[in-house]
Design an enzyme around this catalytic site. Structure first.
Site, PDB file in Angstrom:
ATOM      1  CD  GLU A  47      27.275  75.647  10.807  1.00 18.75           C
ATOM      2  OE1 GLU A  47      27.881  76.511  12.164  1.00 18.75           O
ATOM      3  OE2 GLU A  47      28.310  75.222  10.319  1.00 18.75           O
ATOM      4  CG  ASN A  50      23.375  84.791  16.393  1.00 18.96           C
ATOM      5  OD1 ASN A  50      23.329  85.980  16.904  1.00 18.96           O
ATOM      6  ND2 ASN A  50      22.713  84.667  17.594  1.00 18.96           N
ATOM      7  CB  THR A 350      28.168  83.294  16.089  1.00 15.20           C
ATOM      8  OG1 THR A 350      27.307  82.298  16.404  1.00 15.20           O
ATOM      9  CG2 THR A 350      29.729  83.334  15.244  1.00 15.20           C
TER      10      THR A 350
HETATM   11  O1  GFB Z   1      23.415  81.598  17.716  1.00 14.49           O
HETATM   12  P1  GFB Z   1      25.078  80.399  17.578  1.00 14.49           P
HETATM   13  O2  GFB Z   1      25.150  80.555  16.321  1.00 14.49           O
HETATM   14  O3  GFB Z   1      26.546  80.828  18.605  1.00 14.49           O
HETATM   15  O4  GFB Z   1      23.799  79.464  18.257  1.00 14.49           O
HETATM   16  P2  GFB Z   1      27.363  79.925  18.665  1.00 14.49           P
HETATM   17  C1  GFB Z   1      23.667  79.052  20.018  1.00 14.49           C
HETATM   18  C2  GFB Z   1      22.527  79.075  19.707  1.00 14.49           C
HETATM   19  O5  GFB Z   1      21.850  78.520  20.957  1.00 14.49           O
HETATM   20  C3  GFB Z   1      21.965  80.114  19.920  1.00 14.49           C
HETATM   21  C4  GFB Z   1      21.291  78.966  21.780  1.00 14.49           C
HETATM   22  O6  GFB Z   1      21.292  80.901  18.458  1.00 14.49           O
HETATM   23  C5  GFB Z   1      20.896  79.693  21.217  1.00 14.49           C
HETATM   24  O7  GFB Z   1      19.776  79.021  20.490  1.00 14.49           O
HETATM   25  N1  GFB Z   1      21.587  80.137  22.930  1.00 14.49           N
HETATM   26  C6  GFB Z   1      23.183  80.478  23.141  1.00 14.49           C
HETATM   27  C7  GFB Z   1      21.103  81.184  23.851  1.00 14.49           C
HETATM   28  N2  GFB Z   1      23.238  81.277  24.176  1.00 14.49           N
HETATM   29  C8  GFB Z   1      22.128  81.647  24.586  1.00 14.49           C
HETATM   30  C9  GFB Z   1      22.336  82.310  25.258  1.00 14.49           C
HETATM   31  O8  GFB Z   1      22.497  82.980  26.481  1.00 14.49           O
HETATM   32  N3  GFB Z   1      20.897  82.924  25.554  1.00 14.49           N
HETATM   33  C10 GFB Z   1      19.667  82.050  25.213  1.00 14.49           C
HETATM   34  N4  GFB Z   1      18.750  81.892  25.112  1.00 14.49           N
HETATM   35  N5  GFB Z   1      20.099  81.146  24.083  1.00 14.49           N
HETATM   36  C11 GFB Z   1      27.482  77.808  16.771  1.00 14.49           C
HETATM   37  C12 GFB Z   1      26.785  77.389  16.017  1.00 14.49           C
HETATM   38  O9  GFB Z   1      27.127  78.462  18.478  1.00 14.49           O
HETATM   39  O10 GFB Z   1      28.556  76.449  17.372  1.00 14.49           O
HETATM   40  C13 GFB Z   1      27.379  76.642  15.332  1.00 14.49           C
HETATM   41  O11 GFB Z   1      26.337  78.577  15.083  1.00 14.49           O
HETATM   42  C14 GFB Z   1      27.852  75.019  16.303  1.00 14.49           C
HETATM   43  O12 GFB Z   1      26.695  75.934  14.657  1.00 14.49           O
HETATM   44  C15 GFB Z   1      29.004  76.399  16.829  1.00 14.49           C
HETATM   45  O13 GFB Z   1      27.147  74.209  16.806  1.00 14.49           O
HETATM   46  C16 GFB Z   1      29.767  74.868  18.448  1.00 14.49           C
HETATM   47  O14 GFB Z   1      28.321  80.789  17.887  1.00 14.49           O
HETATM   48  O15 GFB Z   1      27.548  80.403  20.464  1.00 14.49           O
END
Ligand code: GFB
Length: 390
Positions: A47, A50, A350
């Site tokens: 995970e 966020n 998220t």
């Molecule tokens: O935050 P997060 O739970 O959001 O996971 P989702 C995505 C991670 O990717 C972020 C990187 O915490 C960052 O480390 N990341 C994504 C970014 N967008 C950006 C951006 O615009 N700038 C930067 N610097 N980094 C979910 C995950 O991702 O996606 C789940 O929580 C699973 O575990 C799922 O992998 C498929 O909700 O976008």
């Protein structure tokens, strides 16, 4: 015994509790009853950052509940940030990071009794935790046979391997370890605590516990307390001062694993640029800020197709990256997007949801916040408007 117990309670003293006379202290229950009790937790490994922020809200809500219904004072231990799958800078050590690197922990403490893991060790020393509880789903087969959405839990055989070493710490041990099939809201965890009567307990797979009331008053109270650290706000402010002197639109493009995880929600680069341009014309804005996890090549591609509009992206210098790591850089992106004149996010991300929440907290107009990109060739729905409730 009394003296050591008083020292033990004082969060400001760095007492190594291994020095306490274990036998004597444990025998005196009246003193033990006055000490705080601790809940630790961890989340399913893959995970992202966020989603983990969301799990914190559920666990904080559980702690609030415990402090209403129990005779003891309960404190939540903030799980260190540890080697997240999306943190891609392989040359950096990104293990066991305290929340204070990313958040204003004093602000969180004003709403919820929390301590960082290192503060917990100061209080508990190396004593084993009284219980390790691994949460798991109910058996899917029986669930299909008897569809039942009621809140319930039961001690069960472990379905998967139980985590033996949290955050690579080999000195975190447990007196008792059990698996519990769990279905329900986070306050239901109180029944487990009631049954086990631990002073210290760790829940693994805490993401299985759901919100008591998503988007309600308590949710927003805890969410508002999760302010980012002052250092990260300062860096975002400097960047804006230098580059974003005029109105700007922020686009969050979640790509990488979303390209195959949620293919219908992610437009190709040309389609992304078309949707951004449409909005820029409508809003009479000339500047775009892009937050994304995509490759440098795709960023350049987007920059080219967006011309003549100016596109900016935050690139961390070596010092910022070394100090605040991939997690800090992602937060800087979020801060800049939350302050934009207009925001378009990626559906189901998220990362985007948390930006929308931040914009609600800032009181920005609703129509500038709840927008997301439409995928290629699919019907497009816009995000639910989760309004702030005071
Ligand atoms: O935050 P997060 O739970 O959001 O996971 P989702 C995505 C991670 O990717 C972020 C990187 O915490 C960052 O480390 N990341 C994504 C970014 N967008 C950006 C951006 O615009 N700038 C930067 N610097 N980094 C979910 C995950 O991702 O996606 C789940 O929580 C699973 O575990 C799922 O992998 C498929 O909700 O976008």
């Amino acid at each position: 015994v009394l003296l050591t117990a008083i020292q033990f309670r004082c969060s400001k003293c760095a007492v190594d509790s291994r020095l306490l006379d274990e036998e004597e202290t444990l025998a005196d229950h009246s003193i033990l009853d006055t000490l705080p009790r601790y809940v630790l937790y961890d989340v399913n490994k893959p995970e992202g950052f966020n989603l983990r922020r969301d799990v914190f809200i559920r666990m904080a809500s559980f702690i609030h509940h415990m402090n209403k219904v129990s005779d003891y004072h309960w404190i939540l231990v903030l799980p260190p940030w540890h080697r997240l799958y999306h943190w891609r800078s392989s040359n950096l050590v990104q293990d066991c990071l305290p929340w204070s690197l990313f958040f204003n922990v004093d602000s969180i403490k004003k709403t919820t009794p929390v301590v960082e893991l290192h503060e917990f060790f100061q209080m508990n020393g190396l004593r084993p935790l009284d219980a390790q509880v691994t949460l798991q789903d109910f058996n899917v087969k029986s669930f299909e046979q008897y569809p039942d959405f009621s809140d319930k839990w039961e001690v069960a055989n472990c379905k998967d391997q139980v985590q033996k070493q949290f955050w690579n710490l080999n000195n975190l041990t447990f007196t008792k370890s059990l698996c519990i099939s769990f279905q329900g809201i986070s306050t239901l965890l109180a029944d487990i605590v009631q049954e086990l009567q631990p002073r210290t307990i760790i829940f693994d797979h805490a993401e299985l516990a759901l919100h008591n009331y998503y988007g309600g008053q308590e949710y927003w109270m805890i969410r508002k307390s999760m302010q980012f650290s002052k250092n990260l706000h300062e860096i975002a402010k400097e960047f804006k001062k230098r580059n974003l002197k005029q109105d700007y639109l922020c686009a969050h493009l979640r790509r990488r694993d979303f390209l195959y995880g949620h293919p219908s929600d992610v437009p190709n680069i040309n389609n992304t640029a078309r949707q951004i341009k449409e909005k820029l014309i409508l809003l009479n804005i000339k500047t775009v800020y892009v937050a994304t996890d995509t490759s440098k090549t795709e960023v350049e591609e987007l920059k080219n197709v967006l011309r003549p509009y100016q596109m900016f992206k935050f690139e961390a210098d070596k010092k910022t990256l070394n100090n605040f790591l991939d997690g800090g850089v992602a937060i800087i992106d979020q801060i800049i997007c939350s302050q934009a004149n207009y925001f378009i996010g990626t559906s189901k991300s998220t990362f985007s949801f948390r930006i929308q929440e931040e914009r609600e907290i800032l009181g920005l107009p609703i129509e500038t916040t709840f927008n997301s990109f439409c995928g290629d060739n699919t019907e497009c729905t816009q995000p639910t408007k989760w309004r702030l409730v005071e």
